[in-house]
Structure formats: C-alpha cells, structure tokens
Design a protein around this motif. Structure first.
Motif: not given
Length: 298
Positions: A242, A244, A247, A264
């Motif tokens: 994940d 992005k 984060n 994840r």
C-alpha cells in the motif's frame, strides 16, 4: 519427500483458490503469537523522536496521565479531540470523514500516547476475498508481524501492545503531516472528504493527480530519505504494497519521515514474497521515482 515431488505439490497448492492467503495467515499468526510468548512487547524501546508524550497533551494538566481516549482519527488521518482543552492541539479541520475498515483513536495507555487501531472489516463493496481475509484476521496479524519486525527502525513508530481477541494494535502516535496532506494544501482534490460528495471515493485518477503534484512540488527533496526507509524495511523482510503519499508522515518536531500502515505488506517467508517485493519496488518507483533492485537486495 522427494524434492521434485515437494516442489510439484507446492506449485499445485498455490493454484488452489485462497491457498496463498491461508498460508500467509498461518505464518503471520504464528509469528505474532511467538513474539507474544517470547514477551517481545515487554521490551520498551524509546519512542521515535517525533512521538507525542503525555506532557505534550494539554488536558493532561487537568485530568492527569491516566489511560483514556484523547482523539479520533478520521479516514483522511485528521485528529478530532475528545477534551475541549485538546482541540487546539489536535483539530486541523471541522468536518470528520468516517473511517471504512478500522477505527483509529489516539489514546493514553500505560504512560505512552498511542494510536489504537481496531480492525472492524471491509467496506460493503469490497471483493469477497477481502471480506474473508478481514473476518479471519489476516490484515491484523500481518500488520502486527510487520511492526514487530520493524520495531527497531527509526522510521517506523513503535508497536507497544496488541490484543488478539479484539484485533487491536497500539502504536506510538507521531504527530505530523502526511505527504498527501502537503499536496492537498496546494489545492489538489486528493482527500477522501473531497471526493465523497462526488461519489468518487475510489477515483482511479486520484493516484495520477497525487503523483504528478508531488513530483512537481519538490518531491525529489524527500527521495533520498524515502529510499533509506524502503531499503531498511526490505532488509527486514517487509515490503509494503500500500504505497502512497498518505502512508509517509513528516514528523512535526524534527521533520523526519515515518512509514505507517503495514496491513497489506508482503513479508519474507510468506507465499509469493519475491513477486510481491518486485511489485513493491515498481510502486515505489511510480510514486517516488526511485529505482530499486527487483531482486530485493538492499
């Protein structure tokens, strides 16, 4: 067992629907339980430099440092204080966007200011496999195992506690602004609260807008530090999928970067790790313009 027969059996099992997820769940659950039995969480490493302390919280002067909920974190990562004295400390906007997959609160717990992450399920329109994984606790155990592996890194908030029965994690609270928040401040419509009224919460163009805005707004200034974080995580067998801007957090006190959210992540020792590691590197290249080796060598 004959090595060739074993490999054939493993390949056959991988083709069984859901087998990879089931195998991963077993692996991360065992890893988490073993860490608990070894009393790993009894160790109390120092918080990262940008972690909030009880003395930073205004209401502590009035109510004391005892365990309680301080604030709720919404879908976009903004905090909303419980006590009126803490509103200037936490609140950065007036409208709250409800979370979809878990509940996040900032809490005082055993002398630490923590984010309490309680897994509650998946959005109604999520694929059936995601609902099943959430029901069985895959995302909870996966994040717990990842945080335990990364507990000594200066770029990841420390895990302080976890509850197996309620699937709840407690991690040091780092106050700061995400890279996504930076982009949103420059006028890009990239937050969930911007898109929800338009019915575009899962807008496929949002990633492109974020990536382009980050690159054009001086994102290269962060590339060296992000690469260090990624390499350090990979060296411990953790590859977040994940990837992005939301984060990656910029600590308010020091400006250091922190990576958050590992539910994840691909973990070394679980099915398809090498394949997912390459996927992770492709995502890091797409979002941050970093070229990392596809074979996972740090």
């Amino acid at each position: 067992m004959n090595p060739e027969l074993r490999r054939a059996l493993e390949q056959g099992l991988r083709r069984v629907p859901g087998m990879n997820a089931a195998t991963k769940l077993l692996a991360v659950r065992l890893e988490t339980v073993k860490a608990l039995l070894a009393r790993r969480l009894d160790e109390n490493p120092l918080p990262v430099p940008d972690a909030v302390t009880p003395s930073d919280i205004p209401s502590v002067a009035e109510l004391g440092p005892g365990d309680r909920v301080l604030a709720e974190l919404d879908q976009d990562g903004f905090a909303f204080a419980i006590h009126p004295a803490d509103v200037p400390f936490f609140n950065r906007r007036s409208e709250k966007m409800p979370r979809l997959r878990y509940r996040l609160h900032v809490v005082l717990r055993r002398g630490y200011v923590c984010v309490r992450k309680r897994f509650i399920g998946q959005p109604r329109n999520a694929p059936p496999g995601a609902h099943l994984s959430a029901l069985l606790g895959l995302f909870f155990y996966n994040e717990a195992a990842a945080l335990l592996r990364l507990r000594d890194l200066p770029s990841v908030p420390r895990i302080r506690d976890l509850h197996l029965t309620t699937r709840t994690l407690f991690v040091d609270y780092v106050r700061g602004q995400t890279l996504q928040h930076q982009v949103a401040e420059r006028g890009q419509k990239v937050l969930d609260i911007d898109l929800a009224p338009l019915g575009q919460l899962f807008d496929p163009e949002r990633d492109r807008r974020e990536i382009e805005a980050f690159a054009s707004g001086g994102g290269e200034a962060y590339s060296g530090r992000i690469e260090e974080i990624v390499r350090a995580m990979n060296a411990r067998g953790v590859a977040p999928l994940d990837v992005k801007l939301g984060n990656v957090l910029i600590g308010e006190k020091t400006g250091a970067l922190y990576w958050v959210d590992f539910e994840r992540a691909a973990l070394e020792g679980t099915p398809r790790y090498r394949e997912q590691l390459a996927e992770h590197h492709d995502l890091v290249n797409r979002w941050f313009g970093l070229s990392l080796p596809g074979d996972g060598q740090a």
